[in-house]
Scaffold this motif. Sequence first.
Motif, PDB file in Angstrom:
ATOM      1  N   CYS A 139      87.518  83.065  32.546  1.00 51.70           N
ATOM      2  CA  CYS A 139      86.133  83.535  32.454  1.00 51.70           C
ATOM      3  C   CYS A 139      86.051  84.979  31.966  1.00 51.70           C
ATOM      4  CB  CYS A 139      85.448  83.407  33.811  1.00 51.70           C
ATOM      5  SG  CYS A 139      85.157  81.704  34.348  1.00 51.70           S
ATOM      6  N   ALA A 140      87.131  85.740  32.094  1.00 51.40           N
ATOM      7  CA  ALA A 140      87.095  87.143  31.687  1.00 51.40           C
ATOM      8  C   ALA A 140      86.896  87.288  30.183  1.00 51.40           C
ATOM      9  CB  ALA A 140      88.392  87.840  32.108  1.00 51.40           C
ATOM     10  N   GLY A 141      87.391  86.338  29.402  1.00 51.91           N
ATOM     11  CA  GLY A 141      87.236  86.400  27.952  1.00 51.91           C
ATOM     12  C   GLY A 141      86.021  85.609  27.485  1.00 51.91           C
ATOM     13  N   GLU A 142      85.932  85.439  26.163  1.00 49.91           N
ATOM     14  CA  GLU A 142      84.824  84.677  25.606  1.00 49.91           C
ATOM     15  C   GLU A 142      84.990  83.189  25.924  1.00 49.91           C
ATOM     16  OE1 GLU A 142      84.195  85.331  21.495  1.00 49.91           O
ATOM     17  OE2 GLU A 142      83.612  87.440  21.718  1.00 49.91           O
ATOM     18  N   HIS A 143      83.866  82.516  26.177  1.00 53.22           N
ATOM     19  CA  HIS A 143      83.886  81.091  26.486  1.00 53.22           C
ATOM     20  C   HIS A 143      82.514  80.496  26.204  1.00 53.22           C
ATOM     21  CE1 HIS A 143      82.971  83.414  30.179  1.00 53.22           C
ATOM     22  NE2 HIS A 143      82.059  82.472  30.387  1.00 53.22           N
ATOM     23  N   ASP A 144      82.476  79.180  26.086  1.00 54.66           N
ATOM     24  CA  ASP A 144      81.219  78.496  25.764  1.00 54.66           C
ATOM     25  C   ASP A 144      80.379  78.202  26.997  1.00 54.66           C
ATOM     26  OD1 ASP A 144      81.795  78.391  23.023  1.00 54.66           O
ATOM     27  OD2 ASP A 144      82.947  76.546  23.254  1.00 54.66           O
ATOM     28  N   GLY A 145      81.003  77.918  28.110  1.00 53.20           N
ATOM     29  CA  GLY A 145      80.247  77.547  29.295  1.00 53.20           C
ATOM     30  C   GLY A 145      80.926  77.952  30.576  1.00 53.20           C
ATOM     31  N   GLU A 146      80.120  78.069  31.636  1.00 53.72           N
ATOM     32  CA  GLU A 146      80.612  78.395  32.974  1.00 53.72           C
ATOM     33  C   GLU A 146      79.934  77.455  33.970  1.00 53.72           C
ATOM     34  OE1 GLU A 146      80.834  82.128  36.189  1.00 53.72           O
ATOM     35  OE2 GLU A 146      80.084  82.447  34.133  1.00 53.72           O
ATOM     36  N   VAL A 147      80.727  76.738  34.739  1.00 56.87           N
ATOM     37  CA  VAL A 147      80.199  75.778  35.703  1.00 56.87           C
ATOM     38  C   VAL A 147      79.698  76.522  36.933  1.00 56.87           C
ATOM     39  CG1 VAL A 147      80.730  73.768  37.127  1.00 56.87           C
ATOM     40  CG2 VAL A 147      81.816  74.024  34.889  1.00 56.87           C
ATOM     41  N   PHE A 148      78.428  76.279  37.302  1.00 56.59           N
ATOM     42  CA  PHE A 148      77.894  76.966  38.482  1.00 56.59           C
ATOM     43  C   PHE A 148      77.507  76.016  39.608  1.00 56.59           C
ATOM     44  CE2 PHE A 148      74.113  76.341  35.772  1.00 56.59           C
ATOM     45  CZ  PHE A 148      73.217  75.765  36.654  1.00 56.59           C
ATOM     46  N   ALA A 149      77.452  74.716  39.365  1.00 58.21           N
ATOM     47  CA  ALA A 149      77.115  73.778  40.431  1.00 58.21           C
ATOM     48  C   ALA A 149      77.410  72.360  39.973  1.00 58.21           C
ATOM     49  CB  ALA A 149      75.638  73.908  40.835  1.00 58.21           C
ATOM     50  N   ALA A 150      77.441  71.449  40.936  1.00 60.59           N
ATOM     51  CA  ALA A 150      77.610  70.020  40.650  1.00 60.59           C
ATOM     52  C   ALA A 150      76.976  69.243  41.795  1.00 60.59           C
ATOM     53  CB  ALA A 150      79.081  69.661  40.497  1.00 60.59           C
ATOM     54  N   PHE A 151      76.445  68.085  41.478  1.00 66.17           N
ATOM     55  CA  PHE A 151      75.861  67.235  42.515  1.00 66.17           C
ATOM     56  C   PHE A 151      75.997  65.783  42.103  1.00 66.17           C
ATOM     57  CE2 PHE A 151      72.417  68.062  39.558  1.00 66.17           C
ATOM     58  CZ  PHE A 151      71.764  66.839  39.448  1.00 66.17           C
ATOM     59  N   THR A 152      75.728  64.893  43.046  1.00 68.88           N
ATOM     60  CA  THR A 152      75.842  63.456  42.824  1.00 68.88           C
ATOM     61  C   THR A 152      74.462  62.821  42.855  1.00 68.88           C
ATOM     62  OG1 THR A 152      78.026  63.417  43.869  1.00 68.88           O
ATOM     63  CG2 THR A 152      76.856  61.313  43.667  1.00 68.88           C
ATOM     64  N   MET A 153      74.177  61.988  41.870  1.00 72.10           N
ATOM     65  CA  MET A 153      72.913  61.259  41.844  1.00 72.10           C
ATOM     66  C   MET A 153      72.996  60.099  42.826  1.00 72.10           C
ATOM     67  SD  MET A 153      71.806  61.178  37.802  1.00 72.10           S
ATOM     68  CE  MET A 153      70.276  60.358  38.256  1.00 72.10           C
TER      69      MET A 153
END
Length: 436
Positions: free
Chosen positions: A201-215
């Motif tokens: 995460c310290a370098g360049e990246h396209d996305g960062e996961v901040f949460a997840a849940f189940t339907m």
Amino acid sequence: MSIPPPPGPQQPQDPWQPPHQPHPQDPAYPQGPAYPQGPGSPQGPASPQGPGSPQGPAYPQGSPGPQNPYGAPPYQPWAQGYRPFNRPAPVNGVAVGALVLGLMCFFPGAGLVLGLIALRQIRRRQERGRGMAVAGAVLSGTGLALWVLAIAGGVPADVWAGFKDAARGDGSAYSLRTGECFDAPGGSLEGETYDVDEVPCAGEHDGEVFAAFTMKGYGSYPGDGKVTDVADARCYALRYGYAMDAWAVPDDVDVYYLTPTRQSWALGDRGVTCVFGNTDERGSLTGSLRNDGSRLNADQIAYLHAVNVENKVLDTQPVDTPDDDLDASREWAGRLSAALTEEAGLLRRHAWPAAAKQPVADAAEDVRAAQKEWARAARATDPDTFYEHYGRAMARSATDNSVAARKALGLDSTPPADAEGDRGGDGGGGGGELEV
């Protein structure tokens, strides 16, 4: 298959032996020129009856039949059930399907039903495939019993979790965990994807996961639209648990999500992954956006918890304008009025540090004033009246008192670029992040 009739005057004793030759004095003996018997004579022994012999026409009993120059008796008709060539019975197609489903174990109930249907058809149609039908029914029955036990014990979720765990290390989108950063193929977070590359995460990246849940609460796949609606609502609300300080989220950051497809749903996938990404498809993120309880002190958490009560309701602003759907806008304004009442109470009840006590109290007064305007907007009888109170309420958002309170608490004190209350691009500075 019927049994041939017993031998008689017109039937041979043995279907593989020559038929009985009538005596020339016998009235039934066909009339015609006589020829000597022997290997070279035109008249030979009558062909034996049997599955391999040709079938001739039948004639009434006692009829001399057609005259032929050799005076030979006509061929007898084949008994019912015999055919010139003994072809094997066809294989039952339902039995094949039952065996395939039994081996795959994807739809054990269907495989069991097909196996039983196949057995009934095989008996009725005299077809082949009984072994396949039995094997498919047994395998499907066993699979169905295992699924019932698994559901009773809550195993399907564990099975899917194991599937996702098995994908870890293979660059699978299923392997993403909260707090991890990744690069997507082509740098795009839109459309369908499976392969991703986990990066620091310290370098360049396209996305960062901040949460997840189940339907939960859905049996069959609810459709792409429903999955997207659920993901949109839940992910926007869940972001405040990972990035509590909405002002610290850059304006060009938006919320994205990875959702189940129809195919993965059939395999038990119910997980939705919420991701931060750049609103510019060619852009990227640098550094982690995480600011939660692990990185904030108690006073900072108390302040952000209060203001995020309002932010979560702001995220639910109706898509239609008050001109198109006044009732929806009024209902939203009513929920905002209730949220700001709760926010003001939280700000007043907390024991703030001395340096932050007065700035926070002033911010609470702004919240109370905005709450009154939202309450008036909720009672508006026409769009113009709604817009009037809407504008007054938004004027009390992101005020100097909010900036002073944040500075006193050591939080980000730069208001979002978009402070007009419209969620707009839904980025870090959109209306969903507005606060006072």
